[in-house]
Design a protein around this motif. Sequence first.
Motif, PDB file in Angstrom:
ATOM      1  N   GLU A 166      55.432 -57.007 -37.910  1.00 34.56           N
ATOM      2  CA  GLU A 166      54.661 -55.778 -37.782  1.00 34.56           C
ATOM      3  C   GLU A 166      55.058 -54.738 -38.828  1.00 34.56           C
ATOM      4  OE1 GLU A 166      55.636 -57.686 -35.318  1.00 34.56           O
ATOM      5  OE2 GLU A 166      54.591 -57.239 -33.434  1.00 34.56           O
ATOM      6  N   PHE A 167      56.320 -54.794 -39.251  1.00 35.02           N
ATOM      7  CA  PHE A 167      56.774 -53.876 -40.296  1.00 35.02           C
ATOM      8  C   PHE A 167      55.936 -54.051 -41.559  1.00 35.02           C
ATOM      9  CE2 PHE A 167      59.262 -53.084 -44.130  1.00 35.02           C
ATOM     10  CZ  PHE A 167      59.625 -51.766 -43.933  1.00 35.02           C
ATOM     11  N   PHE A 168      55.709 -55.298 -41.960  1.00 34.41           N
ATOM     12  CA  PHE A 168      54.891 -55.563 -43.146  1.00 34.41           C
ATOM     13  C   PHE A 168      53.442 -55.136 -42.911  1.00 34.41           C
ATOM     14  CE2 PHE A 168      52.409 -58.601 -45.853  1.00 34.41           C
ATOM     15  CZ  PHE A 168      52.805 -58.080 -47.076  1.00 34.41           C
ATOM     16  N   LEU A 169      52.922 -55.383 -41.707  1.00 39.33           N
ATOM     17  CA  LEU A 169      51.547 -54.975 -41.404  1.00 39.33           C
ATOM     18  C   LEU A 169      51.367 -53.474 -41.548  1.00 39.33           C
ATOM     19  CD1 LEU A 169      50.444 -57.055 -38.276  1.00 39.33           C
ATOM     20  CD2 LEU A 169      49.838 -57.409 -40.668  1.00 39.33           C
ATOM     21  N   GLN A 224      48.427 -53.168 -51.540  1.00 36.42           N
ATOM     22  CA  GLN A 224      49.208 -51.965 -51.246  1.00 36.42           C
ATOM     23  C   GLN A 224      50.470 -52.308 -50.464  1.00 36.42           C
ATOM     24  OE1 GLN A 224      48.355 -48.821 -52.442  1.00 36.42           O
ATOM     25  NE2 GLN A 224      50.470 -48.410 -51.824  1.00 36.42           N
ATOM     26  N   ALA A 225      50.360 -53.225 -49.496  1.00 39.94           N
ATOM     27  CA  ALA A 225      51.527 -53.631 -48.710  1.00 39.94           C
ATOM     28  C   ALA A 225      52.579 -54.296 -49.595  1.00 39.94           C
ATOM     29  CB  ALA A 225      51.095 -54.577 -47.600  1.00 39.94           C
ATOM     30  N   LYS A 241      48.838 -49.888 -44.465  1.00 38.38           N
ATOM     31  CA  LYS A 241      48.139 -48.620 -44.270  1.00 38.38           C
ATOM     32  C   LYS A 241      48.956 -47.397 -44.652  1.00 38.38           C
ATOM     33  CE  LYS A 241      44.432 -50.575 -42.625  1.00 38.38           C
ATOM     34  NZ  LYS A 241      43.165 -50.542 -43.387  1.00 38.38           N
ATOM     35  N   LYS A 242      50.271 -47.561 -44.734  1.00 39.59           N
ATOM     36  CA  LYS A 242      51.139 -46.432 -45.062  1.00 39.59           C
ATOM     37  C   LYS A 242      52.456 -46.954 -45.618  1.00 39.59           C
ATOM     38  CE  LYS A 242      53.303 -42.337 -42.992  1.00 39.59           C
ATOM     39  NZ  LYS A 242      53.531 -41.564 -41.742  1.00 39.59           N
TER      40      LYS A 242
END
Length: 202
Positions: A117-120, A171-172, A124-125
Motif C-alpha cells: 500500500e505504501f507504493f500505491l 509518478q510512483a 497519488k502523492k
Amino acid sequence: MGMRLPPNVRPHKKEVLVFVEGDCEKIYFDRVKELGIIENISLKVEKVKGKNMFVRKMGRIIRSKLTNNSNARFFIVLDMDNGASKQVYDEIKTLLKMERFAKNPEELIFITNYSFEFFLLNHKKNYSKPITSKKDYRMDIKKFFNVKEHDDSKKSWEAIINKITKADIEQAIKNTKSVSKNIDHNPCCSIDSLFETLKGIN
C-alpha cells in the motif's frame, strides 16, 4: 544485417513471471499489463497466498517453468509486514541459491516495508511517512483515491487500482526512487527498481 520478420509476425517476447502474495499486488500488476507499461516482455503474475507456504509453492512453480523454458525470468514481490516476513525473505534467498536459480538472490526480490500500500499511495502523492499497520493506510487510501469505503477485499482493490493511469505509475516510480531500499527500514520500497529491471529485459 539481421533477418526481418514478416509484417504479420511479432517478435517473441521473453516470458517473465512475478510472484506476489495477495490480491492487491496481483490486481496491480495485471493493471500494469493492461496499460501496456512494459511492452518488451510477456508478463505473468502468480499469486502465492500464505507466507507459511509461499517458498514451497514458489519453488515448485519455478522448477516447472524452467523445465519448460530455461530462459524464463522470475521476480518476487514481498511485504515486510510481520515478524514472519524476514524469515520468508531469508528462506527465499536460501531456496534460490540451493536450487541454483540465481547467483545473487537479492536481485530477484523486491520489497515494501510496511506493505505494498505504501507504493500505491505514491501514485497519488509523494508519501514517505512510516506505517506499522495496514489499518493506518486505509484513511489515506480512501482520501487519495477518492473512494468512500475500502477494505482488503478483491472488489475494493479493483475499484482503487482501476483508477491508476500510466502517468500515475511513472509518478510512483519517481516518488519512490529516493526511498530506502534497506528491508529493515520503515518505509522501504524497491518496486521502482523492479520496474527498471523489467524495462531493461530484452
